[in-house]
Design an enzyme around this catalytic site. Structure first.
Site, mmCIF file in Angstrom:
data_model
loop_
_atom_site.group_PDB
_atom_site.id
_atom_site.type_symbol
_atom_site.label_atom_id
_atom_site.label_comp_id
_atom_site.label_asym_id
_atom_site.label_seq_id
_atom_site.Cartn_x
_atom_site.Cartn_y
_atom_site.Cartn_z
ATOM 1 N N CYS A 75 1.066 -0.999 0.006
ATOM 2 C CA CYS A 75 0.114 0.060 0.041
ATOM 3 C C CYS A 75 0.870 1.116 -0.042
ATOM 4 C CB CYS A 75 -0.972 -0.091 1.196
ATOM 5 S SG CYS A 75 -1.725 1.398 1.433
ATOM 6 N N CYS A 189 -1.032 3.843 -6.390
ATOM 7 C CA CYS A 189 -1.958 3.230 -5.436
ATOM 8 C C CYS A 189 -2.189 1.764 -5.802
ATOM 9 C CB CYS A 189 -3.222 4.012 -5.307
ATOM 10 S SG CYS A 189 -4.263 3.021 -4.266
HETATM 11 N N1 DGL Z 1 -4.069 0.609 -1.726
HETATM 12 C C1 DGL Z 1 -3.653 1.745 -0.917
HETATM 13 C C2 DGL Z 1 -2.641 2.492 -1.611
HETATM 14 O O1 DGL Z 1 -1.764 1.966 -2.325
HETATM 15 C C3 DGL Z 1 -4.793 2.909 -0.783
HETATM 16 C C4 DGL Z 1 -5.970 2.623 -0.616
HETATM 17 C C5 DGL Z 1 -6.697 3.508 0.596
HETATM 18 O O2 DGL Z 1 -7.276 4.673 0.241
HETATM 19 O O3 DGL Z 1 -7.191 2.882 1.358
HETATM 20 O O4 DGL Z 1 -2.289 3.413 -1.573
#
Ligand code: DGL
Length: 264
Positions: A75, A189
């Site tokens: 993430c 993301c």
């Molecule tokens: N998957 C997360 C990232 O890579 C973010 C998603 C969220 O807003 O929770 O930033």
């Protein structure tokens, strides 16, 4: 090292599956626990303090419970805020996910490239530092696209995603000064590569997308080189949220060989 000790992939939701997909190509036999902080989703609208507290607290408890050989924070939002902090407090090796600004800067021919991530990620100093280090002489346009996160989640629950909704978000980049010169976009993301088809339609065929999943998978393979892997009782996915909600994603997990869904 216990051969059944898992690699723990952590995300706020299902974005980390884009990292799992790449990891499976290089480490097909590695035991995996996929951990989703569904009770905290989305991170992209949260403050730095909230994200840091959740991620550090949860990873500490997960490391204790599952004894992983390695943790991947799959993430960008969590990594750009809490990677250093988590590394300081845990002995487990940690691999983070940071915006692929370096390869994208090398790829752009027009010299103008875009960065799509959550709003929280867009304002991190970590991102400023990457820009200063690797995008000198280039123009990097940023856009916080929180709206894409629930669209990606919906897609993996089997609900339809309208390209129009993705195109609306794309305008946030294209309508900026020099936006039409963008030829490369960093998907910063882990949720966003799940919408690559829709993004391609929204931005057009001439734009290339870059994300870090392959590089992260290679890094995990490198750090676990020579270790023995044994699947044991099989891979599983755990959630901090309601199990019934999580089970709506069971097809997406089953497609990746994960049939056990549990509450953390
Ligand atoms: N998957 C997360 C990232 O890579 C973010 C998603 C969220 O807003 O929770 O930033």
């Amino acid at each position: 090292m216990d051969a059944t000790s898992p690699i723990l992939l952590f995300d706020s939701g299902i974005g980390g599956l884009t990292v799992l997909d790449e990891m499976r190509k290089v480490l097909p036999d590695a035991p995996v626990i996929y951990a989703a902080d569904m009770a905290g989703l989305p991170y992209g609208t949260k403050s730095e303090a909230e994200v840091a507290a959740r991620v550090a607290g949860l990873l500490g408890r997960m490391a204790e419970r599952y004894q992983p050989r390695l943790i991947c924070i799959a993430c960008n939002t969590a990594s750009t805020i809490a990677l250093g902090m988590v590394r300081d407090v845990l002995e487990t090796p940690i691999v983070g996910t940071v915006p692929a600004i370096k390869p994208a800067a090398a790829l752009t021919k027009s010299g103008v490239f875009g960065l799509l991530g959550t709003e929280t990620t867009m304002r991190q100093k970590y991102v400023d530092d990457l820009e200063h280090a690797f995008a000198v002489g280039k123009r990097l346009l940023r856009h916080g696209a929180n709206e894409l996160v629930p669209l990606a989640e919906a897609k993996l629950r089997g609900e339809g995603v309208r390209v129009d909704d993705v195109a609306e978000v794309a305008k946030g980049l294209v309508l900026q000064a020099h936006g039409r010169e963008i030829d490369t976009i960093v998907l910063a993301c882990t949720h966003f590569p799940l919408l690559e088809d829709e993004l391609r339609e929204a931005f057009g065929e001439d734009v290339d997308f870059v994300h870090g999943a392959q590089g992260i998978a290679r890094r995990i393979a490198h750090l676990t080189e020579g270790q023995r892997f044994e699947r044991g009782s099989g891979d599983r996915a755990v959630t901090t949220g309601e199990l019934a909600d999580f089970e709506r994603l069971s097809q997406a997990f089953a497609a990746r060989g994960i049939d056990r869904l549990e509450k953390f």
